[in-house]
Each structure stands twice: as C-alpha cells, then as structure tokens.
Design a protein around this motif. Structure first.
Motif, mmCIF file in Angstrom:
data_model
loop_
_atom_site.group_PDB
_atom_site.id
_atom_site.type_symbol
_atom_site.label_atom_id
_atom_site.label_comp_id
_atom_site.label_asym_id
_atom_site.label_seq_id
_atom_site.Cartn_x
_atom_site.Cartn_y
_atom_site.Cartn_z
ATOM 1 N N TYR A 147 0.714 -1.301 0.023
ATOM 2 C CA TYR A 147 0.209 0.093 -0.007
ATOM 3 C C TYR A 147 0.966 1.177 -0.037
ATOM 4 C CZ TYR A 147 -4.496 -2.215 0.908
ATOM 5 O OH TYR A 147 -5.573 -3.096 0.687
ATOM 6 N N GLY A 148 1.863 1.126 0.984
ATOM 7 C CA GLY A 148 2.746 2.407 1.096
ATOM 8 C C GLY A 148 3.479 2.587 -0.181
ATOM 9 N N VAL A 149 4.151 1.539 -0.634
ATOM 10 C CA VAL A 149 5.504 1.592 -1.633
ATOM 11 C C VAL A 149 5.161 1.541 -3.137
ATOM 12 C CG1 VAL A 149 7.451 0.422 -2.468
ATOM 13 C CG2 VAL A 149 6.770 0.595 -0.158
ATOM 14 N N GLN A 150 3.937 0.909 -3.411
ATOM 15 C CA GLN A 150 3.266 0.740 -4.744
ATOM 16 C C GLN A 150 4.343 0.215 -5.746
ATOM 17 O OE1 GLN A 150 -0.186 1.625 -5.637
ATOM 18 N NE2 GLN A 150 -0.736 1.510 -3.692
ATOM 19 N N PRO A 151 5.082 -0.701 -5.731
ATOM 20 C CA PRO A 151 5.941 -1.243 -6.685
ATOM 21 C C PRO A 151 5.395 -1.575 -8.026
ATOM 22 C CG PRO A 151 5.597 -2.899 -4.934
ATOM 23 C CD PRO A 151 4.824 -1.716 -4.548
ATOM 24 N N LEU A 152 5.839 -1.844 -8.994
ATOM 25 C CA LEU A 152 5.551 -2.210 -10.167
ATOM 26 C C LEU A 152 5.252 -3.955 -10.164
ATOM 27 C CD1 LEU A 152 7.335 -0.410 -13.168
ATOM 28 C CD2 LEU A 152 4.850 0.050 -12.119
ATOM 29 N N ALA A 153 6.282 -4.770 -9.357
ATOM 30 C CA ALA A 153 6.276 -6.049 -9.181
ATOM 31 C C ALA A 153 6.590 -6.277 -7.925
ATOM 32 C CB ALA A 153 7.167 -6.572 -10.088
ATOM 33 N N ILE A 154 5.898 -7.584 -7.569
ATOM 34 C CA ILE A 154 6.027 -7.996 -6.325
ATOM 35 C C ILE A 154 6.681 -9.617 -6.519
ATOM 36 C CG2 ILE A 154 4.950 -8.857 -4.030
ATOM 37 C CD1 ILE A 154 2.717 -6.873 -4.695
ATOM 38 N N LEU A 155 7.503 -10.037 -5.438
ATOM 39 C CA LEU A 155 7.963 -11.325 -5.525
ATOM 40 C C LEU A 155 7.962 -11.769 -3.737
ATOM 41 C CD1 LEU A 155 9.438 -13.851 -6.589
ATOM 42 C CD2 LEU A 155 11.512 -12.814 -6.692
ATOM 43 N N PHE A 156 7.294 -12.827 -3.433
ATOM 44 C CA PHE A 156 7.562 -13.278 -2.119
ATOM 45 C C PHE A 156 7.714 -14.524 -2.415
ATOM 46 C CE2 PHE A 156 4.266 -9.608 -0.494
ATOM 47 C CZ PHE A 156 5.473 -8.688 -0.478
ATOM 48 N N GLU A 157 8.444 -14.933 -1.431
ATOM 49 C CA GLU A 157 8.898 -16.636 -1.432
ATOM 50 C C GLU A 157 8.200 -17.141 -0.149
ATOM 51 O OE1 GLU A 157 11.384 -19.835 0.371
ATOM 52 O OE2 GLU A 157 11.969 -17.737 0.655
ATOM 53 N N ASN A 158 7.932 -18.502 0.013
ATOM 54 C CA ASN A 158 7.466 -19.187 1.109
ATOM 55 C C ASN A 158 7.274 -20.674 0.865
ATOM 56 O OD1 ASN A 158 5.512 -19.631 3.560
ATOM 57 N ND2 ASN A 158 6.371 -17.284 3.609
ATOM 58 N N VAL A 159 6.512 -21.369 1.936
ATOM 59 C CA VAL A 159 6.541 -22.621 1.567
ATOM 60 C C VAL A 159 5.526 -23.231 0.620
ATOM 61 C CG1 VAL A 159 7.070 -23.077 4.264
ATOM 62 C CG2 VAL A 159 4.845 -22.747 3.157
ATOM 63 N N PRO A 160 6.080 -24.419 -0.238
ATOM 64 C CA PRO A 160 5.168 -24.681 -1.326
ATOM 65 C C PRO A 160 3.742 -25.028 -1.023
ATOM 66 C CG PRO A 160 6.976 -26.215 -0.930
ATOM 67 C CD PRO A 160 7.137 -25.029 -0.053
ATOM 68 N N GLU A 161 3.490 -25.529 0.494
ATOM 69 C CA GLU A 161 2.248 -25.893 0.969
ATOM 70 C C GLU A 161 1.236 -24.639 0.677
ATOM 71 O OE1 GLU A 161 5.052 -28.717 2.566
ATOM 72 O OE2 GLU A 161 5.091 -26.536 2.551
ATOM 73 N N LEU A 162 1.681 -23.446 1.021
ATOM 74 C CA LEU A 162 0.958 -22.283 0.764
ATOM 75 C C LEU A 162 0.317 -22.141 -0.417
ATOM 76 C CD1 LEU A 162 0.098 -19.353 1.858
ATOM 77 C CD2 LEU A 162 2.120 -18.408 1.157
#
Length: 352
Positions: free
Chosen positions: A123-138
């Motif tokens: 909300y604050g940064v408003q990037p053009l793209a996002i990449l989040f890494e987490n567990v495959p179960e998610l």
C-alpha cells in the motif's frame, strides 16, 4: 554451478546492456534472494532484516547495500523516501502456518503477521512488481486457501494481478531437490507479459561433483572415491528453527538420504576431513563425512566467496533457510523481462 536460464537472457540480452532496475528487499536473511536478483539486474535501494547476524552477513558481502536492522512491522516507508521509486518489492518471508495449524497448536501467528505486514507495505510503496517466497504448501494445500484469498483480495484492491507457483531449485542448476513456493504480482497488465522460468535442459551437478574439491582441500585421500559414490543431488536442506536445537541436515527421512551419500546428516562439521580421516560408512556415523557450513552453502547455490557471519549454528540457520540464488536469478530475469515491456521503465533505467 549453472547460474540462470538461457530462456530469457539469450533471447533479450543481459541486464548490463539494458540498465539496472531498483528493488526493495524485506526479510533479507543471508541474501540468497537479493544476490540472485542482483545478477538478474536489480539493485536494492534498501534491505530490511531483523536478525543482527544476518545484517552482518549482508553488509560483509555488499558494503554498498543499505541494510536496516529492523522489524518489518515497525518499518515506516514515509521515513525512507527512496522506497517509493522501486520496480520490485521482494522478500523471503517466514514460513507461514496454515490457519488450521495455528488453531490446532494454539500458537501465535507471527509468521502470518509478517505476511500481512508485507502486503501492507505494498500500500505504501506501490511497486510495479512483487516477489514473495514461502513454503510450497502455501500454494498447494487447501488449509492455506484463506491466506491466499486474503492476499489476493488486498492486492486486487490496489490493482495488482497475481500468480502462485512452485519451482524446484534442482531444475535451475542447484544440486539439491528443494521446492519453493512463490507469489509474483504485477500492477496493471504486466502480468500478461510474465512467464515462469523454464527448467534447464541439463541436469544439476551431483553432491559429489559439487563438493569434491572442497572435500580434498585438507589432503583427504578418499575425496574422489567419496565423490564418485555421492552421485545424486542432495535432499532438501532444512535450516531449522532459530529458537531451538543445533545444526543438522534435517529430519529423519533426510538423514537417511544423506547416509546413502556417505554423509553424516546429524551434524555440521567445523572443517572438512584431513588426511588422517578414515571413510568407512559401514562403521556408522563415525565412518561418514560431515558437511561444513561452506559446503552446505555450495549445495544451496551460493558462490564460494559469499561470507556468512556468526557462529556455526547461526551460520547454518542463515544458509539453510535461504532462497537458492540461482533460483532467484531466473525468477528475477522473468520479472525483469515483463517490466522492460513498459516504456517508462526503459526511459527511467536507460535514459532512452
């Protein structure tokens, strides 16, 4: 070690020929994600990490990076104006528990709180793209559906379209079977230009191929013989909990796989074997070799010169919980390729 994929770089040229993109990294850890993204053409304007030892690792390897030792939930983008002009918000977030698991264990939802804080930062940064890494179960399991729906709803309000996907590091040159879950999101129609990276045509190197040189560094005469039988990739390296236990290579099932490679998975060594070590797996643990933190880092895809701060267990936690840099590299290339489709990105980065 095979860095990256030819699917993007060979078709469209290197980042050096096109300019550099800007990123904001959260939950930066030992820098596996940031390092891979750097090689894909992203320069971080800021890296946020709460653990002092991981901040030391980041600063030791990249003195020019602006590393902030702070809790993500305490970070205020209004006090850090440089984050308002980034192309990518990235982060290897703490492993989220499903709502069902939290309810069963009556544990807190600290990891879920970090995920929500990461979405709030959008909300604050408003990037053009996002990449989040987490567990495959998610990505795969129905227990996590409420989490996925929450993220999709919040990002959708901001004009982002998103995809979830699981990639295996072994498909991108990493000598380890390691499935990683990813969320990629773009503002507007850029998602239509994004493609998940395609696996390498060649298989990854084996554990023996990757570690033979280091195993013989102190004169161990059986290094080549050990490497010849360690002829498959590693099982998933488990970093373990920061709150309890020492350094080992994973649960019982993983230790059995390490045993078949002639490795003692129940510990992490201070040094590689010397000339006097007698390798005889028939003797049990004392006849097997143990890996050092530096060797585990090689199996994660870190370059040999990537320094890890702290004592052995803290070093191992950082390495074992990291995103493999070659995996981050190919994902970064795919994200960059979608971003370069925008005229304003090309003008900003190259002046043309």
């Amino acid at each position: 070690m095979t860095w990256g994929s030819t699917s993007v770089a060979a078709r469209h040229g290197s980042s050096a020929s096109r300019g550099r993109l800007r990123s904001l990294e959260i939950c930066a850890g030992a820098g596996g994600l940031a390092l891979g993204l750097e090689r894909a053409g992203f320069d971080p304007v800021l890296l946020i990490e709460s653990r002092p030892v991981a901040c030391e690792t980041l600063r030791g390897n990249r003195p020019s990076w602006d590393v902030r030792e702070t809790d993500l939930m305490q970070f205020d983008p209004a006090e850090n104006q440089q984050v308002y002009d980034v192309h990518l918000l990235s982060g290897g977030l703490p492993r989220v528990k499903s709502p069902a698991a939290v309810a069963r264990t009556r544990g807190d939802d600290a990891e879920l709180s970090v995920l929500k804080a990461a979405v709030d930062l959008v909300y604050g940064v408003q990037p053009l793209a996002i990449l989040f890494e987490n567990v495959p179960e998610l990505i795969r399991k129905s227990d996590y559906a409420p989490v996925r729906e929450l993220v999709a709803k919040e990002l959708g309000h901001l004009g982002y379209r998103l995809r979830w996907h699981v990639l295996n590091a072994k498909d991108f040159g990493v000598p380890q079977s390691r499935e990683v879950g990813f969320l990629v999101a773009f503002k507007g129609d850029l998602m239509d230009r994004f493609e998940w990276p395609r696996p390498n045509a060649d298989p990854p190197p084996s554990v023996g191929e990757t570690l033979q040189a280091s195993m013989g560094a102190r004169g161990w005469p059986d290094a080549a013989r050990w490497a010849a039988q360690a002829d498959s990739i590693a099982p998933t390296i488990v970093g373990g909990s920061w709150e309890r236990g020492g350094a080992d290579l994973g649960p019982t099932g993983a230790k059995a796989k390490w045993e078949r490679l002639g490795v003692d998975g129940a510990t992490v060594a201070d040094q590689v074997p010397d000339a006097a070590f007698s390798w005889n797996p028939a003797l049990g643990r004392r006849g097997r070799v143990a890996l050092t933190v530096d060797q585990v880092a090689l199996l994660q895809g870190f370059p040999p010169d990537w320094w890890i701060a702290g004592r052995k267990t803290a070093q191992y936690r950082q390495v074992g919980n990291a995103t493999p840099p070659p995996l981050a590299h190919v994902l970064g290339e795919s994200i960059a390729e979608a971003l370069w489709a925008r005229d304003d990105v090309r003008v900003w980065a190259t002046g043309r």
